[in-house]
Design an enzyme around this catalytic site. Structure first.
Site, PDB file in Angstrom:
ATOM      1  N   GLN A  44      33.988   6.440 -37.409  1.00  0.00           N
ATOM      2  CA  GLN A  44      32.852   7.187 -36.867  1.00  0.00           C
ATOM      3  C   GLN A  44      32.422   8.258 -37.859  1.00  0.00           C
ATOM      4  OE1 GLN A  44      31.096   6.416 -34.110  1.00  0.00           O
ATOM      5  NE2 GLN A  44      32.436   4.623 -33.853  1.00  0.00           N
ATOM      6  N   ASP A  51      33.901  -7.057 -37.220  1.00  0.00           N
ATOM      7  CA  ASP A  51      32.686  -7.765 -37.633  1.00  0.00           C
ATOM      8  C   ASP A  51      32.345  -7.592 -39.108  1.00  0.00           C
ATOM      9  OD1 ASP A  51      32.054  -5.026 -37.115  1.00  0.00           O
ATOM     10  OD2 ASP A  51      29.929  -5.525 -36.986  1.00  0.00           O
ATOM     11  N   CYS A  53      38.484   7.431 -36.605  1.00  0.00           N
ATOM     12  CA  CYS A  53      38.414   8.162 -37.875  1.00  0.00           C
ATOM     13  C   CYS A  53      37.080   8.889 -37.952  1.00  0.00           C
ATOM     14  CB  CYS A  53      38.557   7.206 -39.059  1.00  0.00           C
ATOM     15  SG  CYS A  53      38.283   8.040 -40.648  1.00  0.00           S
ATOM     16  N   CYS A  67      40.263   9.914 -46.885  1.00  0.00           N
ATOM     17  CA  CYS A  67      41.296   9.903 -45.851  1.00  0.00           C
ATOM     18  C   CYS A  67      42.024   8.556 -45.865  1.00  0.00           C
ATOM     19  CB  CYS A  67      40.695  10.170 -44.477  1.00  0.00           C
ATOM     20  SG  CYS A  67      39.788   8.769 -43.807  1.00  0.00           S
ATOM     21  N   ASP A  93      37.667  -3.533 -33.448  1.00  0.00           N
ATOM     22  CA  ASP A  93      36.608  -2.630 -33.878  1.00  0.00           C
ATOM     23  C   ASP A  93      35.697  -2.376 -32.671  1.00  0.00           C
ATOM     24  OD1 ASP A  93      34.793  -1.307 -35.781  1.00  0.00           O
ATOM     25  OD2 ASP A  93      33.508  -3.063 -35.425  1.00  0.00           O
ATOM     26  N   ARG A  94      35.059  -1.212 -32.638  1.00  0.00           N
ATOM     27  CA  ARG A  94      34.222  -0.894 -31.485  1.00  0.00           C
ATOM     28  C   ARG A  94      32.807  -1.423 -31.638  1.00  0.00           C
ATOM     29  NH1 ARG A  94      32.484   5.219 -30.118  1.00  0.00           N
ATOM     30  NH2 ARG A  94      30.608   4.524 -31.223  1.00  0.00           N
ATOM     31  N   ASP A  95      32.071  -0.860 -32.607  1.00  0.00           N
ATOM     32  CA  ASP A  95      30.639  -1.129 -32.732  1.00  0.00           C
ATOM     33  C   ASP A  95      30.389  -2.471 -33.414  1.00  0.00           C
ATOM     34  OD1 ASP A  95      30.061   1.428 -31.616  1.00  0.00           O
ATOM     35  OD2 ASP A  95      30.521   2.313 -33.557  1.00  0.00           O
TER      36      ASP A  95
END
Length: 198
Positions: free
Chosen positions: A54, A124, A87, A95, A10-12
């Site tokens: 996103q 997270d 996404c 979706c 995961d990014r954030d």
């Protein structure tokens, strides 16, 4: 532990500090230890990728171009990543790619020519692990202040930070390993869909 061929992150909140609906690459700050943890994975021949919701795009708070500029900055600081999956949809768009659905994990594994069972998703919040479970991958939760207590208690595998999650995957150095078979990273247990995710 069965061989891990790819780690999807995961990014954030996992790779970089969470800036809600971030459209500004200048605000990207890696979490502590991220560079070293990723370098360790790559040194072991494990491919890396990012799977990120996103929904700010669907909400009109940033454009897909904004998100891709932020991704490029993450890649400059922590990459190169082997695959990126984003996404842009909102929670009510239905979706198949938005976590906790498995679409991004399956797509990323396909791009890496890797069976999802040989992938680990690190995130997270519960939706990250649920996406992994639905895709047939394994998951590790790295809690942040935004992680619900029930998400932590439901997670089959929890690490205090990203470097610890990578150590869990790779195991201790050969000289530090106790006798006997290596530990097995459990598959995620089923649980209700979590409440959030960008």
């Amino acid at each position: 532990m069965s061989r891990v061929k790819a780690v999807l992150l995961d990014r954030d909140g996992t790779l970089v500090h969470d800036v809600p609906y971030n459209a500004d690459p200048a605000l990207v700050r890696p979490v502590e230890g991220a560079r070293e943890a990723l370098a360790e994975l790559r040194a072991h021949g494990i491919r890396t990728g990012v799977v990120t919701n996103q929904s700010g795009i669907a909400r009109g708070l940033l454009t897909e171009a904004d998100a891709r500029r932020v991704n490029r900055r993450v890649d400059e600081l922590l990459g190169p990543f082997d695959v990126w999956a984003l996404c842009p949809h909102g929670p009510d768009d239905g979706c198949h790619c938005r976590k906790p659905r498995p679409g991004m994990v399956l797509w990323a594994a396909g791009r890496l020519c890797t069976d999802p069972a040989d992938c680990v998703v690190i995130g997270d919040i519960g939706s990250d692990l649920e996406a992994a479970r639905r895709a047939g991958a394994r998951g590790i939760l790295v809690p942040t202040p935004q992680t619900l207590p029930e998400e932590t208690s439901a997670a089959p595998c929890v690490a205090p930070d990203l470097p610890a999650a990578v150590r869990l995957l790779l195991g201790p150095p050969p000289g530090d390993r106790p006798p006997g078979p290596p530990p097995v990273l459990a598959s995620d247990a089923g649980r209700p869909e979590p409440r959030r995710g960008a």
